[in-house]
Motif scaffolding. Structure first.
Motif, short mmCIF file in Angstrom:
data_model
loop_
_atom_site.label_atom_id
_atom_site.label_comp_id
_atom_site.label_asym_id
_atom_site.label_seq_id
_atom_site.Cartn_x
_atom_site.Cartn_y
_atom_site.Cartn_z
N ASN A 88 0.98 4.76 -2.11
CA ASN A 88 1.04 6.06 -1.44
C ASN A 88 2.19 6.90 -2.03
OD1 ASN A 88 1.09 6.99 2.15
ND2 ASN A 88 0.99 8.24 0.33
N ALA A 89 3.32 6.25 -2.27
CA ALA A 89 4.48 6.97 -2.83
C ALA A 89 4.18 7.47 -4.24
CB ALA A 89 5.71 6.05 -2.85
N PHE A 90 3.46 6.67 -5.05
CA PHE A 90 3.11 7.12 -6.41
C PHE A 90 2.17 8.32 -6.35
CE2 PHE A 90 3.43 2.39 -7.93
CZ PHE A 90 4.82 2.47 -7.95
N GLY A 139 0.83 -1.20 0.00
CA GLY A 139 0.00 0.00 0.00
C GLY A 139 0.87 1.25 0.00
N ALA A 140 1.94 1.21 0.78
CA ALA A 140 2.78 2.41 0.91
C ALA A 140 3.47 2.77 -0.40
CB ALA A 140 3.81 2.21 2.02
N LEU A 141 3.65 1.78 -1.29
CA LEU A 141 4.22 2.09 -2.61
C LEU A 141 3.19 2.86 -3.44
CD1 LEU A 141 6.55 1.89 -4.62
CD2 LEU A 141 5.80 -0.44 -5.19
N ALA A 178 1.89 10.44 -3.92
CA ALA A 178 2.66 11.58 -3.42
C ALA A 178 3.50 12.19 -4.54
CB ALA A 178 3.54 11.15 -2.25
N SER A 198 -3.54 11.91 2.93
CA SER A 198 -4.05 10.67 3.48
C SER A 198 -4.41 9.71 2.35
CB SER A 198 -5.26 10.91 4.39
OG SER A 198 -6.37 11.26 3.61
N VAL A 199 -4.28 8.44 2.62
CA VAL A 199 -4.62 7.40 1.64
C VAL A 199 -5.35 6.27 2.34
CG1 VAL A 199 -2.77 7.80 -0.03
CG2 VAL A 199 -2.34 6.34 1.94
#
Lengths: 140, 161
Positions: free
Chosen positions: A64-66, A60-62, A68, A85-86
């Motif tokens: 989030n990185a895209f 999920g955090a990847l 961002a 927020s995601v």
């Protein structure tokens, strides 16, 4: 790529330039190493199956990185990301093109701008939603 | 993530021991932000914005050098403590994060992070009962400045073994 948005030009309804990424299992391993998130569901197929998943899934955090990156590319060097927020609503898998989308939903007098963010998979299903608040460079 | 804390009574899967863990802050961890770690993180996420990757170009930018991209702090997150009675709900998925940002993160910074369990909420889903555990992490730099806060929701299910 940089300095695209400034407070004088942005209006509600403006889209953010979209960003598409197709993740490989190799990238998941790379992200595991870089982030320190070594949960096996992201690179060990048999382990992921044993957890009832279809196979390895994208961190999920990847995603989030895209999302961002889409925001920080759009706001440019003088912009500031104040909050983001995601929510991961569904899982994503390697090999599927993931597209980040964004739209300006509020422009405030103090120069801050709120954007809705979402990410769709190759079938067009929205698997992640979120928002971001940024302060853009002053109007030029 | 601000999940309403609708704890169910009676046959709740949230045990007293789980509930007792709410508000317990873990010992902080401190990490030095290495330039190479920022570069490797940027490579891993496909980041090519000069603000984060180009030392020479970034010198002329607003921070006078590269800074870490917004989600880099995931790499120095403190270990989330095991949830008491967590073996009842052994499968864990990331439900999402809510971030706020303060001072930028630069190479050489010493960032101290501390995490606590903020809330537990029970839901019933496709895979039976699930618990959404929300953790709050605070990140400060060596000057004591707030760098970021992160609220992360972890979704725990029994599901398949």
């Amino acid at each position: 790529m940089m300095g695209r948005a400034n407070a004088g030009k942005v209006t509600v309804g403006d889209p953010l330039p979209s960003l598409t990424r197709t993740v490989t299992t190799r990238q998941l391993v790379q992200y595991a190493g870089a982030s320190g998130d070594f949960y096996e569901i992201h690179y060990d197929h048999e382990f992921a199956k044993s957890k009832g998943l279809p196979g390895v899934i994208v961190h999920g955090a990847l995603k989030n990185a895209f999302l961002a990156k889409m925001v920080t590319d759009w706001m440019g060097a003088e912009g500031r990301l104040l909050s983001m927020s995601v929510r991961y609503r569904d899982m994503d898998v390697p090999g599927d093109p993931l597209t980040c989308h964004g739209k300006v939903v509020d422009v405030r007098a103090d120069g801050t701008v709120r954007c809705e963010l979402w990410l769709t998979n190759g079938k067009g299903v929205t698997t992640t939603t979120g928002d971001a608040v940024v302060r853009l460079s002053p109007a030029r | 993530m601000s999940e309403p804390s609708g704890l169910l009574e009676g046959d709740s899967v949230i045990s007293p021991a789980m509930r007792a863990a709410i508000g317990r802050r873990q010992p902080p961890v401190t990490a030095v932000v290495e330039r190479g770690a920022i570069h490797r993180f940027c490579e891993a996420i496909g980041e090519d914005n000069p603000l984060f990757v180009d030392d020479e170009a970034a010198v002329h930018g607003p921070h006078g050098g590269i800074v870490a991209p917004p989600t880099f702090l995931r790499s120095i997150a403190p270990a989330i403590p095991p949830l008491p009675d967590g073996d009842r709900l052994p499968n864990v998925l990331d439900g999402g994060s809510a971030w706020t940002y303060g001072a930028p993160v630069r190479p050489g910074d010493r960032v101290t992070a501390s995490v606590e369990l903020n809330s537990l909420a029970e839901r019933s889903g496709r895979l039976g009962p699930m618990v959404i555990a929300t953790y709050a992490t605070e990140y400060r730099n060596q000057h004591g400045e707030l760098v970021a806060t992160q609220e992360q929701a972890l979704i725990r299910t029994g599901g398949r073994p």
